[in-house]
Design a protein around this motif. Structure first.
Motif, short mmCIF file in Angstrom:
data_model
loop_
_atom_site.label_atom_id
_atom_site.label_comp_id
_atom_site.label_asym_id
_atom_site.label_seq_id
_atom_site.Cartn_x
_atom_site.Cartn_y
_atom_site.Cartn_z
N GLY A 64 39.43 48.10 22.00
CA GLY A 64 38.35 48.04 22.98
C GLY A 64 37.67 46.69 23.08
O GLY A 64 38.32 45.63 23.07
N ALA B 149 43.57 50.98 32.56
CA ALA B 149 42.32 50.80 31.80
C ALA B 149 42.54 50.04 30.50
O ALA B 149 41.75 49.17 30.16
CB ALA B 149 41.70 52.16 31.51
N GLY C 75 33.33 50.65 33.16
CA GLY C 75 34.34 50.26 32.16
C GLY C 75 33.77 50.38 30.77
O GLY C 75 32.93 51.25 30.50
N GLU D 250 35.74 45.08 21.00
CA GLU D 250 35.93 44.21 19.83
C GLU D 250 37.33 43.59 19.86
O GLU D 250 37.52 42.44 19.46
CB GLU D 250 35.70 45.00 18.54
N TYR E 190 43.02 44.03 39.87
CA TYR E 190 42.85 43.05 38.80
C TYR E 190 43.13 43.61 37.41
O TYR E 190 43.07 42.89 36.43
CB TYR E 190 41.43 42.45 38.86
N PHE F 14 43.10 33.84 42.19
CA PHE F 14 44.11 34.84 41.82
C PHE F 14 45.43 34.12 41.49
O PHE F 14 46.03 33.47 42.35
CB PHE F 14 44.30 35.83 42.97
N ILE F 15 45.84 34.24 40.26
CA ILE F 15 46.99 33.46 39.78
C ILE F 15 48.31 34.10 40.22
O ILE F 15 48.52 35.30 40.06
CB ILE F 15 46.90 33.31 38.24
#
Ligand SMILES: Cc1cc2nc3c(=O)[nH]c(=O)nc-3n(C[C@H](O)[C@H](O)[C@H](O)COP(=O)(O)OP(=O)(O)OC[C@H]3O[C@@H](n4cnc5c(N)ncnc54)[C@H](O)[C@@H]3O)c2cc1C
Length: 453
Positions: free
Chosen positions: A430, A395, A79, A432, A391, A237-238
């Protein structure tokens, strides 16, 4: 209809309808409940802790870090991993946690070759049509932004990226080539405002030095987690979020539930849309949660036994029009033998339907064909599909035409539920953006006197 039935109906309708909030009768688990333990969730906790507040983090997967993911099998980051010296929040956190960085600036412009129409070449002669340079081009003449958070207010620029490229003189053929490997799902659907935001972020942010974390993003995420004293609960897991008069409750797939006066969801909208919410959302929020685009990316990781690019004299990284799309070097310095095929958008559909062994065979066969010098020198080490990953389901946020207009509304708190995560940051992109979004919520808490300034 009885009240309980009415509530059940609205929950089943997902984010469809908000009911009158009921008073809270549950035991509070913390003052602040943070949903998601990616960077935005962990940094939210860090900021709350600094403000002397009590929090709990609930994370759906069995690990922390979210999209900053050092993959244990591939032994690489799959990632986000590159940060710039002007990443304000991230760099101050890196300093506070004393996280070691590696300067990779010189490796970010390493030479690349091209493979299109069955032809392998060392360079793209005409820079004005180079597909690898055209993916983030801001409209020309560049719109005047006096501050970075104006990008989403430029309604006049909200046309498809393909239309913008056409207005800049690019032919349909050139646009189709860009569409194969550009960082979007589809340049005909994605808004040109995404490219404006990226180019404006580069202009205003102006990072001159690019870093990676020594030992991968795990070093940073682990250091951040170690600095937290509050509970971080994984495998939560909500499935439900319910706003009440003076609290919000959260239910998890394992049957547990939690309650707090303030809930901060950092879940991407691509997974929040599957959560049954009884929250007083505005129409624009509902629309954004259900429809906001997320770029699909599938990464195929490889290791080279020998630097085959020295044999054929071409750049190791490649921009291709094949289903493998872009091939990039992952390493730097002495560790430059790791490569990744970076497949974006609609191209992921073809790759994602293959089994692991089919993908391995397909990747090696294609690479040998387009780069004969690679034959026998490449090993497949694994793949990760962000689109298929439960999850994230994508991306990063990618605004389609018409969606930038939803932005201002989609990030507002609804009842006692607040929103952070990269998709909610007003300025940055991204890594930040994830950090900025937590700071944004903290500032809001201060403004609303939930936290003392
Ligand atoms: C392939 C790739 C490359 C990238 N490269 C860069 C780069 O080089 N530089 C850069 O600056 N940025 C990069 N980024 C972007 C950057 O990684 C992200 O913007 C940032 O990590 C997002 O952090 P976040 O906290 O907003 O979201 P996340 O990290 O996704 O955190 C959200 C968390 O919510 C959890 N969650 C989701 N649904 C549920 C649920 N139902 N219940 C409970 N938990 C749930 C998830 O498991 C996750 O941990 C890249 C991203 C990708 C995918």
């Amino acid at each position: 209809m009885k009240r309980r039935e009415f509530l059940q109906h609205s929950i089943l309708a997902g984010t469809a309808m908000a009911t009158m909030p009921v008073a809270c009768s549950c035991k509070m688990d913390a003052e602040f409940l943070i949903l998601g333990a990616g960077l935005s969730g962990l940094y939210m906790a860090y900021l709350l802790q600094q403000a002397g507040k009590d929090y709990m983090i609930l994370e759906g997967s069995d690990r922390i870090g979210g999209r900053m993911y050092y993959h244990p099998k591939i032994k690489q980051d799959v990632g986000g991993r590159g940060i710039g010296d002007k990443y304000k929040e991230v760099m101050s956190l890196v300093k506070a946690l004393d996280v070691p960085l590696i300067d990779i600036t010189q490796f970010t412009s390493s030479p690349k070759s091209y493979y299109t129409n069955g032809e392998l070449r060392a360079t793209w002669e005409d820079r004005s049509t180079d597909p690898s340079l055209l993916q983030y081009t801001a409209p020309q003449p560049a719109p005047q932004l006096s501050s970075l958070n104006e990008w989403y207010q430029k309604a006049d620029l909200d046309q498809s990226y393909a239309e913008q490229l056409r207005a800049m003189g690019r032919t349909d053929q050139e646009i189709e080539l860009i569409n194969i490997s550009a960082n979007y799902n589809d340049v005909h659907e994605t808004s040109a405002i995404n490219a404006l935001h990226s180019s404006a972020f580069r202009k205003f942010n102006g990072s001159k030095t690019i870093y990676n974390f020594e030992g991968g993003t795990k070093t940073f995420i682990d250091a951040l987690a170690a600095s937290l004293t509050g509970p971080v609960k994984t495998s939560k897991f909500i499935t439900h979020i319910t706003n009440k008069e003076d609290c919000a409750t959260v239910k998890c797939a394992d049957g547990t539930s939690y309650c707090a006066p303030h809930v901060i969801s950092t879940m991407p909208f691509s997974t929040l849309r599957d959560v049954a919410c009884d929250i007083p959302f505005s129409q624009s929020q509902k629309q954004a949660i259900h429809q906001l685009g997320y770029t699909n990316i599938t990464q195929i990781h490889l290791t080279a036994a020998e630097p085959y690019w020295e044999e054929d004299g071409l750049g190791a990284s490649m921009w291709t029009d094949t289903p493998l799309e872009r091939i990039m070097t992952m390493g730097f310095g002495d560790d430059n033998m790791n490569l990744v095929c970076w497949v974006n958008g609609k191209g992921t559909e073809y790759i994602d339907q293959m089994s692991e062994s089919e993908l391995e065979a397909y990747t090696l066969k294609t690479l040998h064909k387009i780069r004969p010098a690679a034959e026998g020198k490449i090993t497949y080490t694994g793949s990760h599909s962000w689109g298929q990953y439960k999850y994230n389901k994508g991306a990063y946020a990618e605004f389609s035409v018409g969606q930038p207009a939803l932005f201002q509304d989609m990030i507002r708190p609804a009842g006692n539920v607040y929103f952070a995560g990269e998709h909610t940051a007003k300025e940055s992109r991204g890594i930040e953006a994830a950090a900025e979004s937590a700071r944004q919520v903290l500032d809001l808490f201060k403004k609303e006197n939930i936290i003392e300034s």
